[in-house]
Design a protein around this motif. Sequence first.
Motif, PDB file in Angstrom:
ATOM      1  N   VAL A 119      69.645  75.639  84.421  1.00  0.00           N
ATOM      2  CA  VAL A 119      70.830  76.722  85.137  1.00  0.00           C
ATOM      3  C   VAL A 119      69.894  77.928  85.093  1.00  0.00           C
ATOM      4  CG1 VAL A 119      72.382  78.285  84.031  1.00  0.00           C
ATOM      5  CG2 VAL A 119      72.579  75.939  83.576  1.00  0.00           C
ATOM      6  N   SER A 120      68.933  78.121  84.138  1.00  0.00           N
ATOM      7  CA  SER A 120      67.871  79.270  84.651  1.00  0.00           C
ATOM      8  C   SER A 120      67.209  79.083  86.054  1.00  0.00           C
ATOM      9  CB  SER A 120      66.820  79.353  83.616  1.00  0.00           C
ATOM     10  OG  SER A 120      65.786  80.270  83.785  1.00  0.00           O
ATOM     11  N   ASN A 121      66.617  77.900  86.389  1.00  0.00           N
ATOM     12  CA  ASN A 121      66.218  77.690  87.432  1.00  0.00           C
ATOM     13  C   ASN A 121      66.900  77.706  88.598  1.00  0.00           C
ATOM     14  OD1 ASN A 121      63.736  77.045  86.283  1.00  0.00           O
ATOM     15  ND2 ASN A 121      63.866  74.914  86.307  1.00  0.00           N
ATOM     16  N   LEU A 122      68.221  77.265  88.540  1.00  0.00           N
ATOM     17  CA  LEU A 122      69.266  77.333  89.506  1.00  0.00           C
ATOM     18  C   LEU A 122      69.711  78.859  89.898  1.00  0.00           C
ATOM     19  CD1 LEU A 122      71.583  75.900  91.220  1.00  0.00           C
ATOM     20  CD2 LEU A 122      72.905  75.633  89.315  1.00  0.00           C
ATOM     21  N   THR A 123      69.845  79.633  88.872  1.00  0.00           N
ATOM     22  CA  THR A 123      70.160  81.095  89.111  1.00  0.00           C
ATOM     23  C   THR A 123      69.156  81.670  90.070  1.00  0.00           C
ATOM     24  OG1 THR A 123      69.536  81.507  86.680  1.00  0.00           O
ATOM     25  CG2 THR A 123      71.864  81.283  87.269  1.00  0.00           C
ATOM     26  N   ASP A 124      67.852  81.356  89.459  1.00  0.00           N
ATOM     27  CA  ASP A 124      66.692  82.128  90.223  1.00  0.00           C
ATOM     28  C   ASP A 124      66.827  81.653  91.704  1.00  0.00           C
ATOM     29  OD1 ASP A 124      65.825  83.309  87.864  1.00  0.00           O
ATOM     30  OD2 ASP A 124      64.292  81.902  87.419  1.00  0.00           O
ATOM     31  N   TYR A 125      66.801  80.486  91.800  1.00  0.00           N
ATOM     32  CA  TYR A 125      67.001  79.814  93.194  1.00  0.00           C
ATOM     33  C   TYR A 125      68.112  80.479  93.878  1.00  0.00           C
ATOM     34  CZ  TYR A 125      67.572  76.266  96.931  1.00  0.00           C
ATOM     35  OH  TYR A 125      67.600  75.310  98.093  1.00  0.00           O
ATOM     36  N   ILE A 126      69.188  80.501  93.654  1.00  0.00           N
ATOM     37  CA  ILE A 126      70.362  81.259  94.314  1.00  0.00           C
ATOM     38  C   ILE A 126      69.930  82.640  94.671  1.00  0.00           C
ATOM     39  CG2 ILE A 126      72.599  82.022  94.369  1.00  0.00           C
ATOM     40  CD1 ILE A 126      72.385  78.700  94.672  1.00  0.00           C
TER      41      ILE A 126
END
Length: 236
Positions: A119-126
């Motif tokens: 989730v942390s990586n995903l929010t950074d990616y978005i």
Amino acid sequence: MRIAVYDDNEKTLKLMCSLLFKELEKHRDSFTLDSYTDRKALLSSCRETPYDALYLNISSSEYSSFEIAREIRLFSEESVIVFTTEDEDLIFNCFDYSPFYFIAKKDAQSINKGIERSVSNLTDYILDKKKFVIFNKNNSVTIKCKDLLYVKSDRHYLEYHMSDGKIYRQREKLNNIENELETVRFLRIHQRYLVNFSYIRSFDKQKERIILKNNELLAVSRTRKKETEKVLSDLL
């Protein structure tokens, strides 16, 4: 952000959704979370409106998740795919489908850590992909949200303070962009300020201000102090 979770085991599916929901709430992102045990229903939804991210469970006896991933890649290269499994040997079968992350479900601790990191990586990616355009007189500037420190309201104008020190101005109200920026990790700390989580160093509760990583100080209003403290306690 739209997220789907697929697992043919309803008990595991409920656990994954519960943990994902709690983690997504911490990041203050606007999201919808859908769950599926039926492959056809998931693919039908994906064709209508592709998901931003999909958590797909795989097992040694059931390879439908790879088939789902293959079909998804035919009409959506942008969807992020996170594979989950209890069999770590299956990691090597995932790479043909451009996975974003892999969660090994060995035990509750590994699942929790995997969801937290994904989730942390995903929010950074978005956030890294998110852009918007500022109009000022006859000029327009495209801004990346990841490079935006904070937005300051100055009477009828907004000031966009960037990480490289540049400041852009636009005739606009802060309320009009608040909802859009809240979906990519921005927090309203004051009537005048929206701040990017990524650039906050600490929160001085006694002096009611936040300290940014570039040492700038921004006031936190009393009405937003409790909410600011709650959000930042999950993130800092």
